[in-house]
Scaffold this active site. Structure first.
Site, short mmCIF file in Angstrom:
data_model
loop_
_atom_site.label_atom_id
_atom_site.label_comp_id
_atom_site.label_asym_id
_atom_site.label_seq_id
_atom_site.Cartn_x
_atom_site.Cartn_y
_atom_site.Cartn_z
N CYS A 104 0.81 -1.22 0.00
CA CYS A 104 0.00 0.00 0.00
C CYS A 104 0.84 1.27 0.00
CB CYS A 104 -0.94 0.01 1.20
SG CYS A 104 -2.10 -1.38 1.22
N HIS A 157 -3.39 7.36 2.48
CA HIS A 157 -3.78 6.06 1.94
C HIS A 157 -5.20 5.75 2.39
CE1 HIS A 157 -3.98 1.90 0.99
NE2 HIS A 157 -3.78 1.45 2.22
N ASN A 190 -9.95 -0.03 -0.28
CA ASN A 190 -8.49 0.02 -0.23
C ASN A 190 -7.95 -0.54 -1.54
OD1 ASN A 190 -5.76 -0.35 0.24
ND2 ASN A 190 -6.02 -1.28 2.26
#
Length: 323
Positions: free
Chosen positions: A113, A250, A280
């Protein structure tokens, strides 16, 4: 002083939108539970004909159009991804071919990520080192391919997509008023690898594997790690939370985003939120959110923008950029 300036930005999302209600037929969960715990209401899921390469290509083309450039103007591509089309060659090379880019070079970067934050920091070093004048930095993922759709703790969290920026070398005065990347801070801690990982790989199981996560442990570490690198960027520049125009974190979990902004003293109205629409999307998360914020008129030329991400490894990082 050479600065890495964002000249163009673009994004791409799969056609299919999967809303929370669909999970009620797959696992023991509800729309209310997912929204309350994560802030996610829907995500995009790639079809068989949509891959990390095709999404990355579409995002890259949109970024080039935004910049008024063609693939012939690009010296280098970095693709941040944990879901490449093949073990090798690098999916960045496939995107290079799809774009018709015959010169330069391309490679993948894997930091889960945090991938885009790592990639844009790396790109900045190439530009300031004189190795490239214009670069495509892409974050693209098809995380739906590595989900265990029977695991309700993970399958509801992730989505697919891609985002890209064109970075260009421009002369700056060396002050914080310069456009471009002003500072960055990266970290990793391999002792935490079992908190968020995929249980397969060519060298160990000869399989792709599925994503596994200790959700509470990740949440426990996230806020502290995020604020650590941001405070480091603040220390490097003398910038404070009050100086930030936009915070683009994020997009993993709304509760983590809110807690991090609160701890840092960043006002709620300065935080860009897209997790409700995208879920996500790992390395695509930050550039997707950036693209949305630029397209809807939030982020404008001259704004001071703070990027942040944390991912498996653990890896984490922050970048400060004058838009």
């Amino acid at each position: 002083m050479i600065r890495s300036v964002v000249r163009g930005i673009g994004s791409a999302l799969p056609r299919r939108i999967m809303k929370n209600a669909e999970f009620e037929k797959l696992v023991d969960t509800t729309d209310e539970w997912i929204v309350q715990r994560t802030g996610i209401r829907q995500r995009h899921i790639a079809s068989e004909d949509e891959t990390t390469a095709s999404l990355g290509e579409a995002a890259a083309r949109a970024a080039l159009d935004s910049a008024g450039l063609t693939a012939d103007d690009i010296d280098m591509i970095i693709l941040a991804t944990s879901t490449p089309n093949n073990t090798f060659p690098a999916t960045a090379v496939e995107i290079q071919e799809r774009l018709g880019m015959r010169g330069g070079f391309a490679f993948d970067m894997q930091a889960v990520c945090s991938g885009f934050v790592y990639a844009i920091t790396t790109a900045d070093l190439y530009i300031r080192g004189g190795q490239a004048k214009r670069m495509l930095v892409i974050g693209a993922e098809t995380f739906s391919r590595i989900l265990d759709w029977n695991d309700r703790t993970t399958c509801v969290l992730f989505g697919d997509g891609a985002g890209a920026v064109v970075l260009e070398a421009q002369e700056g005065e060396g002050s914080l008023d310069d456009r471009g990347i002003l500072a960055a801070s990266l970290r990793s801690d391999g002792s935490q690898r079992d908190k968020l990982y995929v249980d397969g790989g060519p060298s160990t199981t000869c399989t792709v594997g599925h994503l596994r996560m200790q959700g509470r442990e990740v949440f426990k570490h996230a806020v502290g790690m995020i604020t650590d690198v941001i405070e480091d960027v603040f220390a490097k520049t003398g910038i404070t939370a009050d100086d930030i125009d936009w915070f683009v974190p994020h997009q993993a979990n709304r509760r983590i985003i809110d807690a991090s902004a609160k701890k840092l003293g960043i006002a709620e109205e300065k935080v860009v939120i897209t997790v409700d629409r995208h879920g996500n999307t790992s390395a695509a998360s930050v550039p997707l959110a950036l693209s949305v914020a630029v397209e809807n008129g939030q982020i404008k030329k001259g704004d001071l923008v703070l990027l942040e991400a944390m991912g498996g490894g653990f890896t984490w990082g922050a970048v400060l950029v004058r838009w």
